[in-house]
Design a protein around this motif. Sequence first.
Motif, PDB file in Angstrom:
ATOM      1  N   GLU A  49     -24.719 -10.888 -22.485  1.00  0.00           N
ATOM      2  CA  GLU A  49     -23.774  -9.773 -22.572  1.00  0.00           C
ATOM      3  C   GLU A  49     -23.716  -9.179 -23.970  1.00  0.00           C
ATOM      4  O   GLU A  49     -23.604  -7.962 -24.135  1.00  0.00           O
ATOM      5  CB  GLU A  49     -22.380 -10.225 -22.141  1.00  0.00           C
ATOM      6  CG  GLU A  49     -21.352  -9.121 -22.188  1.00  0.00           C
ATOM      7  CD  GLU A  49     -20.220  -9.313 -21.197  1.00  0.00           C
ATOM      8  OE1 GLU A  49     -19.162  -8.726 -21.402  1.00  0.00           O
ATOM      9  OE2 GLU A  49     -20.417 -10.049 -20.211  1.00  0.00           O
ATOM     10  N   TRP A  50     -23.794 -10.054 -24.994  1.00  0.00           N
ATOM     11  CA  TRP A  50     -23.678  -9.569 -26.369  1.00  0.00           C
ATOM     12  C   TRP A  50     -24.972  -9.754 -27.156  1.00  0.00           C
ATOM     13  O   TRP A  50     -24.964  -9.674 -28.392  1.00  0.00           O
ATOM     14  CB  TRP A  50     -22.514 -10.270 -27.063  1.00  0.00           C
ATOM     15  CG  TRP A  50     -21.189  -9.920 -26.443  1.00  0.00           C
ATOM     16  CD1 TRP A  50     -20.737  -8.671 -26.163  1.00  0.00           C
ATOM     17  CD2 TRP A  50     -20.161 -10.825 -26.010  1.00  0.00           C
ATOM     18  NE1 TRP A  50     -19.492  -8.727 -25.589  1.00  0.00           N
ATOM     19  CE2 TRP A  50     -19.104 -10.039 -25.481  1.00  0.00           C
ATOM     20  CE3 TRP A  50     -20.016 -12.204 -26.013  1.00  0.00           C
ATOM     21  CZ2 TRP A  50     -17.940 -10.603 -24.979  1.00  0.00           C
ATOM     22  CZ3 TRP A  50     -18.862 -12.767 -25.514  1.00  0.00           C
ATOM     23  CH2 TRP A  50     -17.835 -11.975 -24.994  1.00  0.00           C
ATOM     24  N   SER A  51     -26.078 -10.041 -26.454  1.00  0.00           N
ATOM     25  CA  SER A  51     -27.413 -10.163 -27.068  1.00  0.00           C
ATOM     26  C   SER A  51     -27.430 -11.119 -28.257  1.00  0.00           C
ATOM     27  O   SER A  51     -27.868 -10.783 -29.356  1.00  0.00           O
ATOM     28  CB  SER A  51     -27.927  -8.778 -27.513  1.00  0.00           C
ATOM     29  OG  SER A  51     -28.067  -7.917 -26.403  1.00  0.00           O
ATOM     30  N   SER A  85      -7.501 -15.503 -19.975  1.00  0.00           N
ATOM     31  CA  SER A  85      -7.692 -14.298 -20.788  1.00  0.00           C
ATOM     32  C   SER A  85      -9.086 -14.274 -21.409  1.00  0.00           C
ATOM     33  O   SER A  85      -9.669 -13.200 -21.610  1.00  0.00           O
ATOM     34  CB  SER A  85      -6.628 -14.237 -21.898  1.00  0.00           C
ATOM     35  OG  SER A  85      -5.326 -14.146 -21.345  1.00  0.00           O
ATOM     36  N   SER A  86      -9.623 -15.462 -21.710  1.00  0.00           N
ATOM     37  CA  SER A  86     -10.979 -15.529 -22.272  1.00  0.00           C
ATOM     38  C   SER A  86     -11.993 -14.889 -21.337  1.00  0.00           C
ATOM     39  O   SER A  86     -12.955 -14.263 -21.780  1.00  0.00           O
ATOM     40  CB  SER A  86     -11.374 -16.982 -22.539  1.00  0.00           C
ATOM     41  OG  SER A  86     -10.506 -17.597 -23.451  1.00  0.00           O
ATOM     42  N   PRO A 126     -13.265  -8.418 -23.879  1.00  0.00           N
ATOM     43  CA  PRO A 126     -14.195  -7.273 -23.946  1.00  0.00           C
ATOM     44  C   PRO A 126     -15.231  -7.399 -25.061  1.00  0.00           C
ATOM     45  O   PRO A 126     -16.273  -6.762 -25.010  1.00  0.00           O
ATOM     46  CB  PRO A 126     -13.267  -6.087 -24.213  1.00  0.00           C
ATOM     47  CG  PRO A 126     -12.112  -6.684 -24.963  1.00  0.00           C
ATOM     48  CD  PRO A 126     -11.940  -8.077 -24.427  1.00  0.00           C
ATOM     49  N   THR A 127     -14.928  -8.218 -26.081  1.00  0.00           N
ATOM     50  CA  THR A 127     -15.838  -8.342 -27.221  1.00  0.00           C
ATOM     51  C   THR A 127     -16.033  -9.803 -27.591  1.00  0.00           C
ATOM     52  O   THR A 127     -15.253 -10.675 -27.196  1.00  0.00           O
ATOM     53  CB  THR A 127     -15.287  -7.596 -28.457  1.00  0.00           C
ATOM     54  OG1 THR A 127     -14.058  -8.227 -28.868  1.00  0.00           O
ATOM     55  CG2 THR A 127     -15.036  -6.132 -28.141  1.00  0.00           C
ATOM     56  N   ILE A 129     -11.484 -15.737 -30.396  1.00  0.00           N
ATOM     57  CA  ILE A 129     -10.058 -15.958 -30.671  1.00  0.00           C
ATOM     58  C   ILE A 129      -9.407 -16.700 -29.512  1.00  0.00           C
ATOM     59  O   ILE A 129      -8.666 -17.678 -29.705  1.00  0.00           O
ATOM     60  CB  ILE A 129      -9.342 -14.617 -30.924  1.00  0.00           C
ATOM     61  CG1 ILE A 129      -9.825 -14.004 -32.233  1.00  0.00           C
ATOM     62  CG2 ILE A 129      -7.830 -14.811 -30.956  1.00  0.00           C
ATOM     63  CD1 ILE A 129      -9.331 -12.587 -32.481  1.00  0.00           C
ATOM     64  N   PHE A 130      -9.681 -16.252 -28.290  1.00  0.00           N
ATOM     65  CA  PHE A 130      -9.108 -16.914 -27.123  1.00  0.00           C
ATOM     66  C   PHE A 130      -9.615 -18.350 -26.983  1.00  0.00           C
ATOM     67  O   PHE A 130      -8.875 -19.249 -26.587  1.00  0.00           O
ATOM     68  CB  PHE A 130      -9.412 -16.118 -25.849  1.00  0.00           C
ATOM     69  CG  PHE A 130      -8.520 -14.927 -25.650  1.00  0.00           C
ATOM     70  CD1 PHE A 130      -7.151 -15.033 -25.778  1.00  0.00           C
ATOM     71  CD2 PHE A 130      -9.057 -13.685 -25.327  1.00  0.00           C
ATOM     72  CE1 PHE A 130      -6.328 -13.930 -25.597  1.00  0.00           C
ATOM     73  CE2 PHE A 130      -8.246 -12.575 -25.139  1.00  0.00           C
ATOM     74  CZ  PHE A 130      -6.878 -12.706 -25.272  1.00  0.00           C
TER      75      PHE A 130
END
Length: 507
Positions: free
Chosen positions: A109-111, A164-165, A169-170, A176-177
């Motif tokens: 998802e975030w490469s 929430s994790s 979205p980022t 943080i979660f």
Amino acid sequence: MGFAELLDEVGGFGRYQWIHVTLISLPGLLMASQNLLNNFVSGVPTHYCSIPANHSLSNLSHLHQVTCQPDCLPVWAFYSTNVSHLETEDCIDGWTFEQSDFLATTVSEWSLVCSLRPLKQMIQTIYMGGVLTGAIVYGSLSDRFGRRSVLIWSYLQLAVLGCSSALSPTYSTYCIFRFLSGMAVSGVIINGVSLKVEWITTKTRTVVGTLSSFFFTFGQMVLAGLAYWLRDWRKLQMVVCAPNFLFFAYSWWYSESARWLVLNQRSEDALKSLHRVARINGKSEMIDKITVEVTWPPVRISICLMAVWFSTSFAYYGLAMDLQKFGVSIYLMQIIFGAVDIPAKLFALGILSYLGRRVSQAVCLFFSAAIIFANIFVPTDMQTLRTTLACLGKAFTSASFTTVYLYTGELYPTVIRQTGMGFVSTMARIGSMAAPAVLILDEVLPALPSLVYGGSAVLAGCFACFLPETLNVPLPDTIEDVEQQDEVYTFPVPTPYFKFHCFQIHN
């Protein structure tokens, strides 16, 4: 009258204790999932450069994809049938991730590949940082506000922030979660252990402590099954966190530790808890008298336990967090690594009962070190043997974990048990944070991570030899009780912040 005798008079290990231990142990099925979740949530799918915008599938007969080179520079190689030279360029069109093993992970998802590859392990390090922080914060809060209250809050925090994790979205938001979820996991584990051990009798501690740890063992296999079934990191994250709402709902049934209530001058509340337990067990009891005294805790025990906790966690996560290196299906490896805990914990149960805590702790650490060292000399092409030895090493570190959890609860008195467990277990969190970083050292020398893990276990085994034996010894309520068990090594520490007010039950 000591508290051990009080527990016997209200039913010993009766109906209440069976329900109490089972309900507290049940979340262990998912605590193991939290600790090892990054293996699947951040699994690395097979990947290669995406097709350039100026190429189509019809003109790719001369185009061959090359994945990451040893220096992690992805390239597209353009070949002509009559030209032997090679032109390369950076992977400017992004990555294409295959979905044979994972449908979606944080890596895809975030490469998080090549130059961003360290961010994959950073997720686990940040999570373990949260576990470390939680051990410090919730260990202290528990000794001040009680085990039950902090445990209930930890369930709710893990349920809300864990779910929430899954919606992050980022990358930064997810980290943080995960940090805050790690804090909650620490609160669940250390408060659950204390609340269990403080409501069970001396003669049942070994069996109950070992058997309840099987929930963590089976949890590792549950994680493999869930990950194989879902194969999507967001769904997996949600599924392993949502059940904590159920744990939160039924945790209100727990009784606060009567030991803690007595030692915090809440004798009436302690008496109510004892009466409730007595009713459920079919008996009744009263508390006679409480006296107050001021004493000093032994520091040698804490130093030795810090070394044991650090090395056990350091070696455990060093082996458990790099499953893809074995060349076998990551889902199968997770099941195998979980399954080896079953004979390991049975082995721990046997030696804990017959050899005692000190010998058992040292044996587990020395054996794990010997196996880790042995694996250094096995050629890399003998993957079956290397995998077998890794499983054995993981089994002994798991047995060491089982032992140190029980041992720590028995060594610290009730008045500072939670603070003590929180304090020494912070070293385990530091070890788990350091373990992924050490794996990078294999690029310098392949044997270096094993040397570090094994050497740490040897050192901790030596420290374990200096701990007092607690087999068949009543659980200490005050620091004076600890000193009586360990007079030879105990000495006062002339620093004000080691001073505690202790309350003891007498006839």
